[in-house]
Design a protein around this motif. Structure first.
Motif, PDB file in Angstrom:
ATOM      1  N   SER A  82     -22.727  19.952  -2.273  1.00  0.00           N
ATOM      2  CA  SER A  82     -21.795  19.108  -1.523  1.00  0.00           C
ATOM      3  C   SER A  82     -20.925  18.299  -2.467  1.00  0.00           C
ATOM      4  O   SER A  82     -21.418  17.732  -3.447  1.00  0.00           O
ATOM      5  CB  SER A  82     -22.538  18.159  -0.585  1.00  0.00           C
ATOM      6  N   VAL A  85     -17.553  15.857   0.914  1.00  0.00           N
ATOM      7  CA  VAL A  85     -16.734  16.153   2.091  1.00  0.00           C
ATOM      8  C   VAL A  85     -17.231  17.416   2.783  1.00  0.00           C
ATOM      9  O   VAL A  85     -17.362  17.460   4.002  1.00  0.00           O
ATOM     10  CB  VAL A  85     -15.247  16.313   1.704  1.00  0.00           C
ATOM     11  N   LYS A  86     -17.517  18.445   1.983  1.00  0.00           N
ATOM     12  CA  LYS A  86     -17.999  19.714   2.511  1.00  0.00           C
ATOM     13  C   LYS A  86     -19.376  20.036   1.943  1.00  0.00           C
ATOM     14  O   LYS A  86     -19.773  19.518   0.899  1.00  0.00           O
ATOM     15  CB  LYS A  86     -17.027  20.846   2.163  1.00  0.00           C
ATOM     16  N   SER A  99     -19.363  23.997   5.638  1.00  0.00           N
ATOM     17  CA  SER A  99     -19.105  23.154   6.800  1.00  0.00           C
ATOM     18  C   SER A  99     -18.688  21.764   6.341  1.00  0.00           C
ATOM     19  O   SER A  99     -18.985  21.344   5.213  1.00  0.00           O
ATOM     20  CB  SER A  99     -20.345  23.059   7.689  1.00  0.00           C
ATOM     21  N   THR A 100     -17.979  21.071   7.215  1.00  0.00           N
ATOM     22  CA  THR A 100     -17.597  19.684   6.947  1.00  0.00           C
ATOM     23  C   THR A 100     -18.767  18.776   7.299  1.00  0.00           C
ATOM     24  O   THR A 100     -19.466  19.004   8.281  1.00  0.00           O
ATOM     25  CB  THR A 100     -16.368  19.296   7.771  1.00  0.00           C
ATOM     26  N   ASP A 102     -21.030  16.122   8.814  1.00  0.00           N
ATOM     27  CA  ASP A 102     -21.064  15.425  10.098  1.00  0.00           C
ATOM     28  C   ASP A 102     -21.903  14.164   9.933  1.00  0.00           C
ATOM     29  O   ASP A 102     -23.125  14.219   9.878  1.00  0.00           O
ATOM     30  CB  ASP A 102     -21.668  16.330  11.171  1.00  0.00           C
ATOM     31  N   GLU A 206     -16.725  29.955   7.229  1.00  0.00           N
ATOM     32  CA  GLU A 206     -16.429  28.591   7.643  1.00  0.00           C
ATOM     33  C   GLU A 206     -17.131  28.305   8.978  1.00  0.00           C
ATOM     34  O   GLU A 206     -17.067  29.113   9.907  1.00  0.00           O
ATOM     35  CB  GLU A 206     -14.927  28.380   7.792  1.00  0.00           C
TER      36      GLU A 206
END
Length: 207
Positions: A82, A85-86, A99-100, A102, A206
């Motif tokens: 990571s 952010v992602k 993934s972004t 959460d 994605e």
């Protein structure tokens, strides 16, 4: 892998103080503030999973590196990366999911460990002070969490979390421990981004 993210709460742990234990808060604040002064951290981790009858189901070992809100976890052939952010999740095969982050997810992640989230997310109390650790019991305020209790063990010698015991909704147990912790690691930002050039043929999915 979701169980690892729950267990990684032991690494650092250190938002409205209500029925919290003042002594426990002071210990958590001290651990959290110390972590924020460190530029880079590396450690070996191990954890054991047990069922509700305390029968061992499995064990895992790996390594983790952390810099600011970035992290890199290697657990066998699996890598979780990571950049804050992602998140890239690579299982060692021909695909990687990205993934972004959460921030409202029901699972603990290393990013959450770099803030004072425990004040708003947990009720907690100091349950033991004898020996080499201060033990703090933490119960999530949001009952939708996929775990119901976390007991963390903060070393009196260095004010860092060294062990944790997590109980999930099915009363399964995860016992987590850190070893060989280096709090002065010099980590490149490139470590915290998945490099497809190093994994030819890997498909990026994605989510």
């Amino acid at each position: 892998m979701k169980h690892f993210f729950i267990a990684v709460v032991a690494l650092l742990m250190a938002g409205s103080l209500s029925a919290q234990d003042v002594k426990a808060k002071a210990i958590l604040d001290k651990a959290s503030n110390k972590i924020k002064t460190l530029k880079g951290i590396t450690a070996n981790f191990s954890y054991v999973t047990k069922n509700k009858n305390n029968v061992k189901k499995g064990s895992v070992k790996g390594t983790i590196s952390i810099k600011d809100q970035k992290y890199f976890i290697k657990q066998g052939s699996t890598q979780i990366i990571s950049n804050g952010v992602k998140v890239w999740n690579y299982g060692g095969d021909k695909e990687v999911t990205v993934s972004t982050i959460d921030n409202d997810a029901q699972t603990l992640t290393p990013q959450k460990l770099l803030t004072n989230f425990y004040d708003k997310d947990f009720n907690y109390k100091l349950v033991k002070t004898s020996g080499a650790y201060n033990e703090i019991e933490m119960v999530p305020v949001d009952k939708r969490k996929n775990f119901k209790q976390v007991n963390i063990f903060i070393s009196k010698a260095n004010d860092l979390v060294s062990k944790a015991r997590i109980i999930d909704k099915g009363d399964n147990i995860i016992e987590f421990e850190l070893n060989n912790v280096n709090t002065k690691a010099n980590l490149s930002d490139n470590l915290f981004v998945f490099d497809p050039g190093k994994h030819p043929g890997v498909e990026i999915i994605e989510q």
